[in-house]
Design a protein around this motif. Structure first.
Motif, short mmCIF file in Angstrom:
data_model
loop_
_atom_site.label_atom_id
_atom_site.label_comp_id
_atom_site.label_asym_id
_atom_site.label_seq_id
_atom_site.Cartn_x
_atom_site.Cartn_y
_atom_site.Cartn_z
N LEU A 1 13.13 13.57 -11.75
CA LEU A 1 13.60 12.36 -11.09
C LEU A 1 14.20 12.67 -9.71
CD1 LEU A 1 15.31 10.48 -14.09
CD2 LEU A 1 13.07 10.04 -13.07
N TRP A 2 14.89 13.78 -9.64
CA TRP A 2 15.46 14.22 -8.36
C TRP A 2 14.34 14.48 -7.36
CZ3 TRP A 2 18.93 19.23 -7.80
CH2 TRP A 2 19.49 19.26 -6.52
N TRP A 3 13.31 15.21 -7.80
CA TRP A 3 12.18 15.50 -6.92
C TRP A 3 11.41 14.23 -6.55
CZ3 TRP A 3 6.96 14.73 -8.11
CH2 TRP A 3 6.05 15.22 -7.18
N ARG A 4 11.24 13.35 -7.52
CA ARG A 4 10.44 12.14 -7.33
C ARG A 4 11.09 11.18 -6.36
NH1 ARG A 4 8.17 8.13 -6.48
NH2 ARG A 4 6.66 6.96 -7.73
N THR A 5 12.40 11.04 -6.44
CA THR A 5 13.11 10.04 -5.64
C THR A 5 13.74 10.63 -4.39
OG1 THR A 5 15.17 10.34 -6.89
CG2 THR A 5 13.61 8.69 -7.70
N ARG A 6 13.81 11.97 -4.31
CA ARG A 6 14.50 12.63 -3.20
C ARG A 6 15.95 12.13 -3.09
NH1 ARG A 6 10.14 14.64 -3.78
NH2 ARG A 6 8.82 15.58 -2.17
N SER A 7 16.54 11.87 -4.24
CA SER A 7 17.91 11.34 -4.30
C SER A 7 18.66 12.06 -5.42
CB SER A 7 17.89 9.83 -4.57
OG SER A 7 19.18 9.36 -4.91
N VAL A 8 19.93 12.31 -5.19
CA VAL A 8 20.74 12.99 -6.21
C VAL A 8 21.44 12.00 -7.14
CG1 VAL A 8 21.15 14.97 -4.70
CG2 VAL A 8 22.79 13.09 -4.72
N GLU A 9 21.11 10.74 -7.03
CA GLU A 9 21.80 9.74 -7.86
C GLU A 9 21.58 10.02 -9.34
OE1 GLU A 9 21.63 5.01 -8.98
OE2 GLU A 9 20.70 5.69 -7.11
N SER A 10 20.34 10.28 -9.75
CA SER A 10 20.07 10.55 -11.16
C SER A 10 20.80 11.81 -11.61
CB SER A 10 18.56 10.72 -11.38
OG SER A 10 17.87 9.54 -11.07
N LEU A 11 20.84 12.82 -10.76
CA LEU A 11 21.54 14.06 -11.10
C LEU A 11 23.03 13.80 -11.28
CD1 LEU A 11 21.62 17.14 -11.43
CD2 LEU A 11 21.84 17.32 -8.95
N LEU A 12 23.63 13.00 -10.41
CA LEU A 12 25.05 12.69 -10.53
C LEU A 12 25.34 11.95 -11.82
CD1 LEU A 12 25.91 11.57 -6.87
CD2 LEU A 12 26.60 13.68 -8.00
N ARG A 13 24.52 10.97 -12.15
CA ARG A 13 24.74 10.21 -13.38
C ARG A 13 24.60 11.11 -14.61
NH1 ARG A 13 24.67 4.65 -12.41
NH2 ARG A 13 23.80 4.02 -10.40
N TRP A 14 23.62 12.00 -14.58
CA TRP A 14 23.41 12.93 -15.71
C TRP A 14 24.59 13.87 -15.87
CZ3 TRP A 14 21.84 18.35 -15.36
CH2 TRP A 14 21.43 18.90 -16.58
N LEU A 15 25.08 14.42 -14.76
CA LEU A 15 26.23 15.33 -14.83
C LEU A 15 27.47 14.61 -15.34
CD1 LEU A 15 25.75 17.38 -11.54
CD2 LEU A 15 25.36 18.16 -13.88
N VAL A 16 27.69 13.40 -14.85
CA VAL A 16 28.84 12.62 -15.32
C VAL A 16 28.71 12.35 -16.82
CG1 VAL A 16 29.96 10.36 -15.18
CG2 VAL A 16 29.35 11.58 -13.09
N ALA A 17 27.49 12.04 -17.28
CA ALA A 17 27.27 11.79 -18.71
C ALA A 17 27.61 13.03 -19.54
CB ALA A 17 25.82 11.36 -18.95
N LEU A 18 27.17 14.20 -19.09
CA LEU A 18 27.46 15.43 -19.82
C LEU A 18 28.96 15.70 -19.89
CD1 LEU A 18 24.68 17.83 -18.44
CD2 LEU A 18 24.75 16.72 -20.67
N VAL A 19 29.64 15.51 -18.77
CA VAL A 19 31.08 15.77 -18.73
C VAL A 19 31.83 14.78 -19.63
CG1 VAL A 19 33.12 15.76 -17.25
CG2 VAL A 19 31.02 16.84 -16.45
N LEU A 20 31.48 13.51 -19.54
CA LEU A 20 32.16 12.50 -20.36
C LEU A 20 31.96 12.77 -21.85
CD1 LEU A 20 31.42 9.17 -18.45
CD2 LEU A 20 33.62 10.31 -18.69
#
Length: 259
Positions: free
Chosen positions: A115-134
């Motif tokens: 998703l990061w490569w496809r969209t050239r955006s870190v939004e999906s990565l940020l949401r995923w990292l926040v999900a893991l931490v929570l």
């Protein structure tokens, strides 16, 4: 001889035609609108109800109530079946993989990288990292607070007591729900969107069925895990996460910085 090309008048520069931005189709606008409507925090009444159920379940587990009798009745029936020592155990264990930490980290990491490569955006990565931490922070906070052994723990022997709530269920709800939302927002291939949507819906169900049949958790552990999952999921889908990664729009073709 072919006619000579017409030259622009002196002092007038030849400009390339302005390329208009692509207009999304009606289907794409509808999909984007549905995705936006699913983002953000859950309704206040629904969120309060989930919190109330979680609090009541935790109190029941800590102090004892009729809920524990249900736990015992289900566990006793599963012990009678003894599926943990049968030929079916590997197949039943496979049902728990959508919530297993290692499997979730590897598979979801590959998906979010795409998703990061496809969209050239870190939004999906940020949401995923926040999900893991929570998930890690909340689940381990409960496990350290509520002392509870697994139903299959042998009596009279020292055993781990960090089994409330079911972290597998929380993982399945939050991680796959977050990635399914991100894939729909990015409008990636339909097969990937459908796969993640199926995982988000059937993953928690498969985990509950598999871990119940193997007697790994009490039923109230799953109830608490579901409550925590549906409380945390809206936090990872909040619309304001997108503002952390708002790349500048590319200039239209033919435009110049000087205007």
């Amino acid at each position: 001889m072919p006619p000579a090309a017409t030259q622009p008048p002196a002092g007038v520069s030849r400009r390339r035609p302005i390329t208009r931005p692509r207009v999304p189709s009606e289907r794409e606008r509808a999909a984007s609108a549905r995705t936006e409507r699913t983002a953000g925090a859950a309704p206040v009444v629904g969120c309060r109800a989930r919190i109330v159920v979680l609090v009541l379940t935790t109190i029941a587990v800590a102090r004892g109530s009729v809920l524990l009798h249900i736990d015992d009745a289900v566990s006793d029936r599963i012990k009678d079946w003894n599926l943990r020592d049968s030929w079916a155990k590997p197949f039943i264990y496979a049902l728990t993989l959508p919530g297993q930490r290692g499997t979730v980290l590897v598979v979801s990491g590959l998906v979010v990288s795409y998703l990061w490569w496809r969209t050239r955006s870190v939004e999906s990565l940020l949401r995923w990292l926040v999900a893991l931490v929570l998930v890690a922070a909340v689940v381990y906070a409960f496990m350290e607070t509520v002392v509870r052994a697994a139903p299959s723990a042998p009596a009279g022997k020292p055993v781990p007591t960090q089994f409330y709530p079911s972290g597998h269920v929380v993982n399945a709800v939050v991680i796959w729900g977050t990635l399914a939302w991100c894939a729909a927002r990015a409008q990636v291939a339909r097969w990937l969107q459908r796969t993640l949507r199926i995982l988000a819906i059937l993953g928690p169900i498969a985990v509950i069925v598999g871990m119940t049949l193997l007697d790994y958790h009490w039923m109230s552990d799953f109830l608490a895990g579901l409550c925590i999952g549906v409380i945390l999921l809206p936090l990872t889908l909040a619309s304001w996460w997108a503002t952390l990664d708002d790349p500048p729009r590319p200039p239209l073709a033919g435009s110049s910085d000087a205007g």
